[in-house]
Structures are given as C-alpha cells and as structure tokens.
Write a protein that holds these residues in place. Structure first.
Motif, PDB file in Angstrom:
ATOM      1  N   ASP A 129       0.819  -1.213   0.000  1.00 41.09           N
ATOM      2  CA  ASP A 129       0.000   0.000   0.000  1.00 41.09           C
ATOM      3  C   ASP A 129       0.855   1.266   0.000  1.00 41.09           C
ATOM      4  N   ASP A 130       2.140   1.131  -0.330  1.00 46.21           N
ATOM      5  CA  ASP A 130       3.040   2.281  -0.382  1.00 46.21           C
ATOM      6  C   ASP A 130       3.581   2.473  -1.789  1.00 46.21           C
ATOM      7  N   LEU A 131       4.224   3.617  -2.009  1.00 47.55           N
ATOM      8  CA  LEU A 131       4.796   3.944  -3.305  1.00 47.55           C
ATOM      9  C   LEU A 131       6.251   4.336  -3.112  1.00 47.55           C
ATOM     10  N   CYS A 132       7.052   4.198  -4.170  1.00 43.55           N
ATOM     11  CA  CYS A 132       8.455   4.605  -4.045  1.00 43.55           C
ATOM     12  C   CYS A 132       8.920   5.375  -5.268  1.00 43.55           C
ATOM     13  N   HIS A 133       9.908   6.218  -5.047  1.00 42.59           N
ATOM     14  CA  HIS A 133      10.504   7.061  -6.076  1.00 42.59           C
ATOM     15  C   HIS A 133      11.264   6.181  -7.075  1.00 42.59           C
ATOM     16  N   PRO A 134      11.296   6.540  -8.358  1.00 37.82           N
ATOM     17  CA  PRO A 134      11.992   5.705  -9.354  1.00 37.82           C
ATOM     18  C   PRO A 134      13.462   5.435  -9.052  1.00 37.82           C
ATOM     19  N   GLU A 135      14.119   6.351  -8.334  1.00 34.76           N
ATOM     20  CA  GLU A 135      15.544   6.174  -8.031  1.00 34.76           C
ATOM     21  C   GLU A 135      15.781   5.541  -6.669  1.00 34.76           C
ATOM     22  N   ARG A 136      14.730   5.121  -5.997  1.00 34.79           N
ATOM     23  CA  ARG A 136      14.879   4.605  -4.627  1.00 34.79           C
ATOM     24  C   ARG A 136      15.918   3.488  -4.548  1.00 34.79           C
ATOM     25  N   VAL A 137      15.736   2.430  -5.338  1.00 41.50           N
ATOM     26  CA  VAL A 137      16.628   1.272  -5.252  1.00 41.50           C
ATOM     27  C   VAL A 137      18.044   1.652  -5.672  1.00 41.50           C
ATOM     28  N   GLU A 138      18.177   2.432  -6.720  1.00 43.90           N
ATOM     29  CA  GLU A 138      19.503   2.821  -7.209  1.00 43.90           C
ATOM     30  C   GLU A 138      20.277   3.599  -6.150  1.00 43.90           C
ATOM     31  N   LEU A 139      19.607   4.562  -5.505  1.00 43.30           N
ATOM     32  CA  LEU A 139      20.289   5.388  -4.513  1.00 43.30           C
ATOM     33  C   LEU A 139      20.658   4.595  -3.268  1.00 43.30           C
ATOM     34  N   GLN A 140      19.781   3.702  -2.834  1.00 44.65           N
ATOM     35  CA  GLN A 140      20.089   2.927  -1.629  1.00 44.65           C
ATOM     36  C   GLN A 140      21.144   1.871  -1.906  1.00 44.65           C
ATOM     37  N   LYS A 158       7.795  10.339   2.573  1.00 40.33           N
ATOM     38  CA  LYS A 158       6.722  11.322   2.424  1.00 40.33           C
ATOM     39  C   LYS A 158       5.478  10.775   3.111  1.00 40.33           C
ATOM     40  N   PHE A 159       4.848  11.587   3.942  1.00 40.58           N
ATOM     41  CA  PHE A 159       3.640  11.142   4.639  1.00 40.58           C
ATOM     42  C   PHE A 159       2.480  11.090   3.659  1.00 40.58           C
ATOM     43  N   GLY A 160       1.899   9.914   3.515  1.00 36.36           N
ATOM     44  CA  GLY A 160       0.824   9.724   2.547  1.00 36.36           C
ATOM     45  C   GLY A 160      -0.550   9.735   3.172  1.00 36.36           C
ATOM     46  N   GLY A 161      -0.800  10.673   4.076  1.00 41.24           N
ATOM     47  CA  GLY A 161      -2.100  10.755   4.723  1.00 41.24           C
ATOM     48  C   GLY A 161      -2.543  12.191   4.893  1.00 41.24           C
ATOM     49  N   ASP A 162      -3.525  12.387   5.731  1.00 42.26           N
ATOM     50  CA  ASP A 162      -4.057  13.705   6.042  1.00 42.26           C
ATOM     51  C   ASP A 162      -3.390  14.211   7.319  1.00 42.26           C
ATOM     52  N   ARG A 163      -2.568  15.242   7.205  1.00 43.99           N
ATOM     53  CA  ARG A 163      -1.795  15.715   8.355  1.00 43.99           C
ATOM     54  C   ARG A 163      -2.682  16.259   9.474  1.00 43.99           C
ATOM     55  N   ALA A 170       1.719  11.819  11.404  1.00 45.89           N
ATOM     56  CA  ALA A 170       2.503  12.784  10.642  1.00 45.89           C
ATOM     57  C   ALA A 170       3.691  13.278  11.464  1.00 45.89           C
ATOM     58  N   ALA A 171       3.470  13.505  12.763  1.00 45.86           N
ATOM     59  CA  ALA A 171       4.576  13.929  13.634  1.00 45.86           C
ATOM     60  C   ALA A 171       5.633  12.844  13.729  1.00 45.86           C
ATOM     61  N   HIS A 172       5.194  11.583  13.747  1.00 42.69           N
ATOM     62  CA  HIS A 172       6.156  10.476  13.778  1.00 42.69           C
ATOM     63  C   HIS A 172       6.995  10.456  12.502  1.00 42.69           C
ATOM     64  N   THR A 244       6.686   6.939  -0.356  1.00 46.91           N
ATOM     65  CA  THR A 244       5.464   7.530   0.179  1.00 46.91           C
ATOM     66  C   THR A 244       4.847   6.520   1.126  1.00 46.91           C
ATOM     67  N   TRP A 245       4.852   6.870   2.401  1.00 45.39           N
ATOM     68  CA  TRP A 245       4.388   5.963   3.467  1.00 45.39           C
ATOM     69  C   TRP A 245       2.927   6.285   3.745  1.00 45.39           C
ATOM     70  N   ASN A 246       2.048   5.520   3.135  1.00 45.02           N
ATOM     71  CA  ASN A 246       0.615   5.769   3.272  1.00 45.02           C
ATOM     72  C   ASN A 246       0.100   5.309   4.631  1.00 45.02           C
ATOM     73  N   ASP A 247      -1.012   5.875   5.048  1.00 44.90           N
ATOM     74  CA  ASP A 247      -1.563   5.592   6.376  1.00 44.90           C
ATOM     75  C   ASP A 247      -3.059   5.284   6.281  1.00 44.90           C
TER      76      ASP A 247
END
Length: 372
Positions: A129-140, A158-163, A170-172, A244-247
């Motif tokens: 249920d999350d998304l990642c940037h196209p360069e995520r794996v390459e950079l890590q 990135k917080f993927g919810g309603d702040r 969101a604070a976490h 993007t860490w969805n909640d």
C-alpha cells in the motif's frame, strides 16, 4: 542473547517458537522472473521483498513503482499471505515477479518466506500500500556499495495521509525524517523505531548472521533493528524522500496490538538494558528524567532486570510511594558522576531536556541516552 540479564523476563524471549517450521512453510507455487535485461532466472543484486494481504486496491500501483526503478538488476519477490479478496488473481497475471503463496500466517512469517526465496545481495522492503521514487533502489544500493561499513540504509519518507486528521502519525514521520546521520539513528533508537519499515534496504548477510524476523507480540521490524544494532550493525539513510508511506485506516500499525505503545516498550526494554550494561559507566545506577505514573510503570521492567533508579527528575517537587527521591533539573549532579535516562514521551519536552543536558555538559551516548 549475549548481554541479556539473568532471568530475562522480556516478553519476546519467553516465546517457545519464534519461527514456523518447514511443514508450515510450503509454497503453493512460484513464478520465476524473466528479467528483460538479464534473461530467465538471472542473478539479481537487489531483491525487493513485499508481503501482501488483501491489497487488491493498491498492489498493482506498488508493483508499477518497482518496475519503474532506474536500477536494472532487480528481483521482485511478492509473498501472498493468504489474501481473501482478489489479490492473488491479480498477482497471478503479473510478469517478472517471484510469487509465493501460502495460507494466512502473518507478516513476520511472510517476510521470512520472502527472505528465503530472495537471491539478491541487498534486500529492499516494500509494502503493497506504499509507493516509491523511481531512483529509490539505485540510490540505496549505491549507498551500501559506497559505505561498506553500513548494514542498513533507510530514507526519508513522504507522509501519505491527512496531516490534520492523522497528526500523530505525521509527527512520527517528521521525527523519522529528522534522523539521517548514523549517530543520530543509533542514539535515538530507544525512543521509537528510527525507520519506516518499507523504506529500508539491508545486506542479506545480516539475517544470515543475526537472524531474520521474529514472530511474536511485538513490532517485528523494530525488534529486528534493535537486535541487529545490538550486534554492532550500523545504519544510515539517504537524505531524500524515496518512499510515500501511506496511512490507511486498516494499516497494521493502527489495528494490531503488536504495534501498541506498550508492545514497543516491551520490545525495546531488553535491548535498552543491554545497552546500559555496556555503556553506562555507573551501571546499574541511573537517574530517570520523568516521574509520571506511565514512566514509572515502564521503568519497572528495567528494574526487574537489575537497573537501580537512584533518583527521578521532575519539574515539580513531589514524593513517590516507591520511596525513590525526586529531584528537580537543577539538582542533577555533574555528568561525570551520574548517568541520566530521559524517558519523557512528549517530543517538545524531549527537545528542551536535550538542550538543558547539553548545556550542563552531558554528551549523549556517554552521560545520557534518550528513551520513551
């Protein structure tokens, strides 16, 4: 585990069985990937392990993110954990994934199944249920290639919810994103988990040497980071938002008791005691900053291991039924004569305590360590 106190009563160390046996670990089928650049069953440097349970509405987006990665040598291992919706049917139609299917047993067994099947030198985590940037794996992967002393690499998320509606979560996320430097991650690991689980990549040798996920009434990822770091594993982060860490309302961290505040503390208490045993020059004596009922209840676990609380620190003068004296901040002794364990949970208060102790000459990791 070496360094554990005698008569350890920590909840997860009481479990008779931490992993399922082979009889319960039978995969119904496996679809082997044919990578477009490397051919059938190619040797992959990075394996992404993604457990899936009833995620028919999000799993295809997650897979699209992984297929869009700029890193070429990538294996995608998907573990269907007994989904009862249309998830399995969707996954059966996907190409270039390793698909494992078994009855519903929970996230830790599913993750371990994925680790066992993964071929990569590096293992990246991802949730359905999350998304990642196209360069995520390459950079890590580049981070681990460059910093060979690092075993774990996360990223900002990135917080993927309603702040407004989910202000606590969101604070976490903001707190997690404030911890990038390896030293900051190490020193703050007893406050909360310093990583968003699906943002992490690690070397496969870590679970081969120090064990994989444990299954029990505790957050499986936090226990894993604490155990690995207790064994000297260093951790860092890529200083970019790569996931993007969805909640969603049904996220495990919201609905499962294993991710409750009490479960987090029961998990960290044993590792915190081990750290104090090795690093507190005045062990077993500590001064605990925070004299509230909840703090004292949690400190009782540490006391059962043999920790001796010489004083509590509180802003107000008070007497406790336990008989331990309460002092005010200005009464804290010189840093060379004591060790302070701040356990105030409020983030704003924690920052003020840190500033106060720093001004008094206390150095984190030498004269104090923060927990919550």
């Amino acid at each position: 585990m070496e360094g554990s106190p005698a008569g350890n009563s920590s909840l997860f160390f009481q479990l008779k069985t931490l992993f399922r046996e082979e009889a319960e670990n039978i995969f119904h089928y496996i679809i082997l990937p044919k990578h477009p650049r490397f051919g059938f069953n190619a040797c992959m440097k990075v394996s992404v392990v993604m457990p899936v349970y009833n995620a028919e509405g999000t799993v295809l987006q997650a897979l699209d993110c992984l297929r869009a990665q700029t890193y070429p040598s990538l294996e995608i291992v998907v573990v269907n954990d007994g989904s009862t919706d249309g998830t399995l049917e969707l996954l059966r139609r996907q190409k270039e994934i390793v698909l494992l299917d078994h009855s519903h047993r929970g996230i830790a067994p599913a993750l371990n199944d994925g680790l066992a099947a993964a071929q990569g030198e590096y293992i990246a985590r991802m949730d359905a249920d999350d998304l990642c940037h196209p360069e995520r794996v390459e950079l890590q992967a580049s981070f681990l290639d460059t910093f060979t002393d690092m075993g774990i690499v996360g990223s900002k998320v990135k917080f993927g919810g309603d702040r407004k509606k989910q202000a606590g979560y969101a604070a976490h996320v903001d707190w997690i994103n404030s911890l990038v430097d390896p030293n900051a991650i190490a020193l703050n690991r007893f406050v909360e988990s310093p990583f968003a689980h699906p943002s992490v990549m690690f070397r496969r040798e870590l679970f081969e040497r120090f064990g994989a996920y444990r299954d029990g009434p505790f957050p499986e990822d936090y226990e894993l980071w604490l155990r690995w770091m207790a064994n000297g594993v260093e951790a860092g982060k890529v200083d970019r938002e790569l996931v993007t860490w969805n909640d969603p309302p049904d996220r495990l961290s919201r609905t499962d008791e294993r991710y409750s505040i009490d479960a987090f503390y029961a998990t960290k208490a044993d590792y915190l005691f081990q750290w104090l045993e090795k690093n507190n020059p005045h062990h077993p004596n500590v001064i605990v900053w925070g004299a509230g009922r909840v703090t004292r209840k949690r400190v009782d676990i540490l006391s059962s291991y043999g920790l001796r609380i010489t004083h509590y620190v509180d802003l107000k003068k008070r007497k406790l039924n336990c008989g331990t004296p309460v002092i005010q901040p200005d009464e804290i002794p010189d840093p060379t004569t004591c060790f302070v364990l701040p356990m105030v949970g409020k983030r704003g208060a924690r920052d003020k305590i840190r500033a106060f102790l720093t001004e008094r000459g206390f150095v984190e990791g030498q004269h104090c360590i923060f927990a919550a």
